[in-house]
Scaffold this active site. Structure first.
Site, PDB file in Angstrom:
ATOM      1  N   SER A   1       0.811  -1.226   0.000  1.00  0.00           N
ATOM      2  CA  SER A   1       0.000   0.000   0.000  1.00  0.00           C
ATOM      3  C   SER A   1       0.841   1.271   0.000  1.00  0.00           C
ATOM      4  CB  SER A   1      -0.875  -0.014   1.260  1.00  0.00           C
ATOM      5  OG  SER A   1      -1.419   1.265   1.494  1.00  0.00           O
TER       6      SER A   1
ATOM      7  N   GLU B   1       0.167   3.650   1.726  1.00  0.00           N
ATOM      8  CA  GLU B   1       0.233   4.105   3.117  1.00  0.00           C
ATOM      9  C   GLU B   1       1.639   3.897   3.700  1.00  0.00           C
ATOM     10  OE1 GLU B   1      -2.361   5.384   5.498  1.00  0.00           O
ATOM     11  OE2 GLU B   1      -2.899   6.067   3.502  1.00  0.00           O
TER      12      GLU B   1
ATOM     13  N   TYR C   1      -1.607   0.092  10.736  1.00  0.00           N
ATOM     14  CA  TYR C   1      -1.895  -0.565   9.454  1.00  0.00           C
ATOM     15  C   TYR C   1      -0.693  -0.444   8.510  1.00  0.00           C
ATOM     16  CZ  TYR C   1      -3.615  -1.020   4.653  1.00  0.00           C
ATOM     17  OH  TYR C   1      -3.754  -1.376   3.327  1.00  0.00           O
TER      18      TYR C   1
HETATM   19  P1  NDP Z   1     -11.348  -5.159   1.851  1.00  0.00           P
HETATM   20  O1  NDP Z   1     -11.315  -4.660   3.247  1.00  0.00           O
HETATM   21  O2  NDP Z   1     -12.507  -4.831   0.983  1.00  0.00           O
HETATM   22  O3  NDP Z   1     -11.206  -6.777   1.878  1.00  0.00           O
HETATM   23  C1  NDP Z   1     -10.413  -7.428   2.819  1.00  0.00           C
HETATM   24  C2  NDP Z   1     -10.578  -8.934   2.672  1.00  0.00           C
HETATM   25  O4  NDP Z   1      -9.744  -9.600   3.634  1.00  0.00           O
HETATM   26  C3  NDP Z   1     -11.993  -9.450   2.906  1.00  0.00           C
HETATM   27  O5  NDP Z   1     -12.271 -10.452   1.959  1.00  0.00           O
HETATM   28  C4  NDP Z   1     -11.896 -10.051   4.313  1.00  0.00           C
HETATM   29  O6  NDP Z   1     -12.832 -11.079   4.541  1.00  0.00           O
HETATM   30  C5  NDP Z   1     -10.496 -10.638   4.255  1.00  0.00           C
HETATM   31  N1  NDP Z   1      -9.934 -10.941   5.577  1.00  0.00           N
HETATM   32  C6  NDP Z   1      -9.691 -10.071   6.583  1.00  0.00           C
HETATM   33  N2  NDP Z   1      -9.158 -10.720   7.627  1.00  0.00           N
HETATM   34  C7  NDP Z   1      -9.061 -12.029   7.277  1.00  0.00           C
HETATM   35  C8  NDP Z   1      -8.601 -13.200   7.954  1.00  0.00           C
HETATM   36  N3  NDP Z   1      -8.127 -13.169   9.198  1.00  0.00           N
HETATM   37  N4  NDP Z   1      -8.617 -14.385   7.299  1.00  0.00           N
HETATM   38  C9  NDP Z   1      -9.111 -14.431   6.048  1.00  0.00           C
HETATM   39  N5  NDP Z   1      -9.578 -13.374   5.366  1.00  0.00           N
HETATM   40  C10 NDP Z   1      -9.557 -12.172   5.978  1.00  0.00           C
HETATM   41  O7  NDP Z   1      -9.982  -4.681   1.151  1.00  0.00           O
HETATM   42  P2  NDP Z   1      -9.706  -4.247  -0.379  1.00  0.00           P
HETATM   43  O8  NDP Z   1     -10.302  -5.235  -1.281  1.00  0.00           O
HETATM   44  O9  NDP Z   1      -9.977  -2.798  -0.552  1.00  0.00           O
HETATM   45  O10 NDP Z   1      -8.114  -4.368  -0.437  1.00  0.00           O
HETATM   46  C11 NDP Z   1      -7.471  -5.614  -0.755  1.00  0.00           C
HETATM   47  C12 NDP Z   1      -6.054  -5.600  -0.188  1.00  0.00           C
HETATM   48  O11 NDP Z   1      -5.307  -4.550  -0.769  1.00  0.00           O
HETATM   49  C13 NDP Z   1      -5.980  -5.391   1.326  1.00  0.00           C
HETATM   50  O12 NDP Z   1      -4.865  -6.141   1.786  1.00  0.00           O
HETATM   51  C14 NDP Z   1      -5.695  -3.905   1.457  1.00  0.00           C
HETATM   52  O13 NDP Z   1      -5.039  -3.628   2.668  1.00  0.00           O
HETATM   53  C15 NDP Z   1      -4.803  -3.674   0.245  1.00  0.00           C
HETATM   54  N6  NDP Z   1      -4.824  -2.357  -0.331  1.00  0.00           N
HETATM   55  C16 NDP Z   1      -6.016  -1.787  -0.692  1.00  0.00           C
HETATM   56  C17 NDP Z   1      -6.036  -0.562  -1.313  1.00  0.00           C
HETATM   57  C18 NDP Z   1      -7.310   0.094  -1.708  1.00  0.00           C
HETATM   58  O14 NDP Z   1      -7.297   1.294  -2.016  1.00  0.00           O
HETATM   59  N7  NDP Z   1      -8.429  -0.618  -1.760  1.00  0.00           N
HETATM   60  C19 NDP Z   1      -4.766   0.160  -1.634  1.00  0.00           C
HETATM   61  C20 NDP Z   1      -3.577  -0.575  -1.251  1.00  0.00           C
HETATM   62  C21 NDP Z   1      -3.611  -1.779  -0.632  1.00  0.00           C
HETATM   63  P3  NDP Z   1     -14.308 -10.803   5.204  1.00  0.00           P
HETATM   64  O15 NDP Z   1     -15.215 -10.522   4.040  1.00  0.00           O
HETATM   65  O16 NDP Z   1     -14.579 -12.093   5.880  1.00  0.00           O
HETATM   66  O17 NDP Z   1     -14.172  -9.642   6.132  1.00  0.00           O
HETATM   67  P1  GDR Z   2      -7.119   5.443   3.473  1.00  0.00           P
HETATM   68  O1  GDR Z   2      -8.661   5.537   3.047  1.00  0.00           O
HETATM   69  O2  GDR Z   2      -6.907   5.716   4.900  1.00  0.00           O
HETATM   70  O3  GDR Z   2      -6.370   6.276   2.485  1.00  0.00           O
HETATM   71  O4  GDR Z   2      -6.807   3.888   3.243  1.00  0.00           O
HETATM   72  P2  GDR Z   2      -9.925   6.276   3.684  1.00  0.00           P
HETATM   73  O5  GDR Z   2     -10.918   6.371   2.596  1.00  0.00           O
HETATM   74  O6  GDR Z   2     -10.351   5.651   4.965  1.00  0.00           O
HETATM   75  O7  GDR Z   2      -9.362   7.742   4.057  1.00  0.00           O
HETATM   76  C1  GDR Z   2      -8.895   8.654   3.070  1.00  0.00           C
HETATM   77  C2  GDR Z   2      -8.739  10.046   3.670  1.00  0.00           C
HETATM   78  O8  GDR Z   2     -10.047  10.606   3.904  1.00  0.00           O
HETATM   79  C3  GDR Z   2     -10.023  11.281   5.158  1.00  0.00           C
HETATM   80  N1  GDR Z   2     -11.393  11.333   5.737  1.00  0.00           N
HETATM   81  C4  GDR Z   2     -12.124  10.272   6.106  1.00  0.00           C
HETATM   82  N2  GDR Z   2     -11.880   8.934   6.015  1.00  0.00           N
HETATM   83  C5  GDR Z   2     -12.856   8.095   6.450  1.00  0.00           C
HETATM   84  N3  GDR Z   2     -12.662   6.763   6.342  1.00  0.00           N
HETATM   85  N4  GDR Z   2     -14.036   8.546   6.996  1.00  0.00           N
HETATM   86  C6  GDR Z   2     -14.317   9.887   7.112  1.00  0.00           C
HETATM   87  O9  GDR Z   2     -15.365  10.270   7.593  1.00  0.00           O
HETATM   88  C7  GDR Z   2     -13.314  10.784   6.637  1.00  0.00           C
HETATM   89  N5  GDR Z   2     -13.246  12.140   6.568  1.00  0.00           N
HETATM   90  C8  GDR Z   2     -12.079  12.446   6.015  1.00  0.00           C
HETATM   91  C9  GDR Z   2      -9.069  10.448   6.016  1.00  0.00           C
HETATM   92  O10 GDR Z   2      -8.615  11.201   7.133  1.00  0.00           O
HETATM   93  C10 GDR Z   2      -7.994  10.098   5.006  1.00  0.00           C
HETATM   94  O11 GDR Z   2      -7.025  11.109   4.982  1.00  0.00           O
HETATM   95  C11 GDR Z   2      -7.236   3.186   2.096  1.00  0.00           C
HETATM   96  C12 GDR Z   2      -7.440   1.721   2.492  1.00  0.00           C
HETATM   97  O12 GDR Z   2      -8.041   1.031   1.407  1.00  0.00           O
HETATM   98  C13 GDR Z   2      -6.121   1.058   2.820  1.00  0.00           C
HETATM   99  O13 GDR Z   2      -6.324  -0.349   3.031  1.00  0.00           O
HETATM  100  C14 GDR Z   2      -5.162   1.271   1.647  1.00  0.00           C
HETATM  101  O14 GDR Z   2      -3.913   0.698   1.919  1.00  0.00           O
HETATM  102  C15 GDR Z   2      -5.013   2.748   1.348  1.00  0.00           C
HETATM  103  O15 GDR Z   2      -6.283   3.290   1.049  1.00  0.00           O
HETATM  104  C16 GDR Z   2      -4.101   3.014   0.152  1.00  0.00           C
END
Ligand code: NDP
Ligand code: GDR
Length: 320
Positions: free
Chosen positions: A122, A124, A146
């Site tokens: 990520s 992050e 995280y």
């Molecule tokens: P989601 O939160 O939508 O999905 C997370 C998944 O992980 C779900 O299927 C969840 O299952 C599963 N999971 C969590 N804990 C466990 C566990 N203990 N054992 C088995 N399965 C588990 O994430 P995203 O699809 O958005 O992201 C996918 C990956 O990419 C994550 O690792 C995230 O951190 C990373 N990432 C995401 C970004 C983004 O912008 N979306 C950017 C960069 C990285 P359940 O449905 O049961 O909760």
């Molecule tokens: P992020 O996503 O932390 O970048 O992680 P999120 O959408 O939670 O926050 C983005 C930014 O928005 C600001 N913010 C708020 N965020 C949330 N969730 N709720 C609010 O009400 C709100 N108001 C303002 C936050 O402060 C932050 O700056 C996501 C996840 O998918 C991670 O798993 C992944 O690794 C990174 O993106 C890349």
């Protein structure tokens, strides 16, 4: 070809499963045991994928799963992925998001060392950024439990590649969104809020900082890059991003405007959504992915926002 996706029930897992099925893969998805099913995002492909029960916390379950499936490719997308929860549940986040990746790698090394492995890293990890934009060579400075856990997942992937000659790659993905995004993330929270306000189901939307900026792309584009990384001759890490950054305020403007509303009339800033530490200006330089993978984002920021607003309005209308 057989692919195993951990986190198939999540946003990215569901888009990746769609992509791999379209390419003719046999797709297996790891799901954890739950008292209620969380298969909403894969309901449309439920009969096309094979679900296997295992958990990131349980190494034995991972080994058995890999033995049963015998995958050619393993995509480790499962994680505790919500940054604020990582402050309230830091140990659990470390276990799932950090050590969980190591458990999957250990199981791959033991059971199927020829399988190609993808780790969901990520942006992050850059946190308090050392340079703008960020590349594969930019040093990390994670700013949340995280991000620290993801940094461990990243380096352990690099370490297993270098130590055991695994085809293991880490995709450093910047934020990517979609109508399947979890509702607690800011983009979906906004588009769901707009839809509720538009349909008379809510009167306000409570958010944290509006000045935060992110490099937001479309999840459907980003899973193509994951697949492409595993098709290369050499295992390498890649930054995946649009290269453009936008503030939460800009997201609000486009989302409310698309529903013919003014965000200033509905948005309330609420300290409970502020974070103990914010990341700086995250904006990715995906030149390497463009040159080596031929990858380009296809959906623009404006179209992404509008797509999400339309989808949420439609979803709520269908539930009425
Ligand atoms: P989601 O939160 O939508 O999905 C997370 C998944 O992980 C779900 O299927 C969840 O299952 C599963 N999971 C969590 N804990 C466990 C566990 N203990 N054992 C088995 N399965 C588990 O994430 P995203 O699809 O958005 O992201 C996918 C990956 O990419 C994550 O690792 C995230 O951190 C990373 N990432 C995401 C970004 C983004 O912008 N979306 C950017 C960069 C990285 P359940 O449905 O049961 O909760
Ligand atoms: P992020 O996503 O932390 O970048 O992680 P999120 O959408 O939670 O926050 C983005 C930014 O928005 C600001 N913010 C708020 N965020 C949330 N969730 N709720 C609010 O009400 C709100 N108001 C303002 C936050 O402060 C932050 O700056 C996501 C996840 O998918 C991670 O798993 C992944 O690794 C990174 O993106 C890349």
């Amino acid at each position: 070809m057989k692919a195993l996706i951990t986190g198939i029930t999540g946003q990215d897992g569901s888009y990746l499963a769609d992509l791999l099925l379209a390419k003719g893969y046999k797709v297996f998805g790891m799901v954890r045991r739950s008292s209620t099913e969380t298969f909403e995002r894969i309901a449309h492909i439920r009969d096309k994928v094979t679900l296997v029960q295992a958990d990131l916390l349980d190494s034995t379950s991972l080994v058995h799963m890999l033995r049963d499936v015998g995958p050619d490719e393993v995509y480790n997308l499962a994680a505790q992925s919500f940054v604020p929860t990582s402050w309230s549940q830091p140990v659990l986040t470390g276990e799932f998001t950090g050590i969980g990746a190591l458990r999957v790698l250990e199981a791959v090394r033991e059971v199927c060392p020829k399988a190609r492995f993808y780790q969901a890293s990520s942006s992050e990890m850059y946190g308090k950024v050392r340079e703008v934009p960020q590349t594969e060579l930019t040093p990390f400075h994670p700013r949340s439990p995280y991000a620290v856990a993801k940094t461990f997942g990243h380096y352990i992937t690099v370490n297993y590649r270098e130590s055991y000659d695994l085809f293991a790659v880490s995709g450093i993905l910047f934020n990517h969104e979609s109508p399947r995004r979890g509702r607690e993330f800011v983009t979906r929270k906004i588009t769901d809020g707009v839809a509720r306000i538009k349909l008379g189901l809510a009167t306000e939307l409570r958010l944290g900082t509006l000045d935060a900026q992110r490099d937001w792309g479309f999840a459907g584009d980003y899973v193509k890059a994951m697949w492409a990384m595993l098709q290369q001759d050499q295992p390498e890490d890649y930054v995946i991003a649009t290269g453009r950054t936008h503030s939460v305020k800009e997201f609000l403007e486009i989302a409310f405007d698309h529903a013919s509303l003014h965000w200033q009339d509905y948005v309330v800033q609420d300290p409970q959504f502020m974070r103990p530490a914010e990341v700086d200006q995250l904006v990715g330089d995906a030149t390497k992915a463009r040159e080596k993978l031929g990858w380009e984002p296809e959906v623009s920021f404006e179209n992404l926002v509008r797509m999400m607003v339309d989808a949420d309005i439609e979803l709520l209308q269908n539930q009425r």
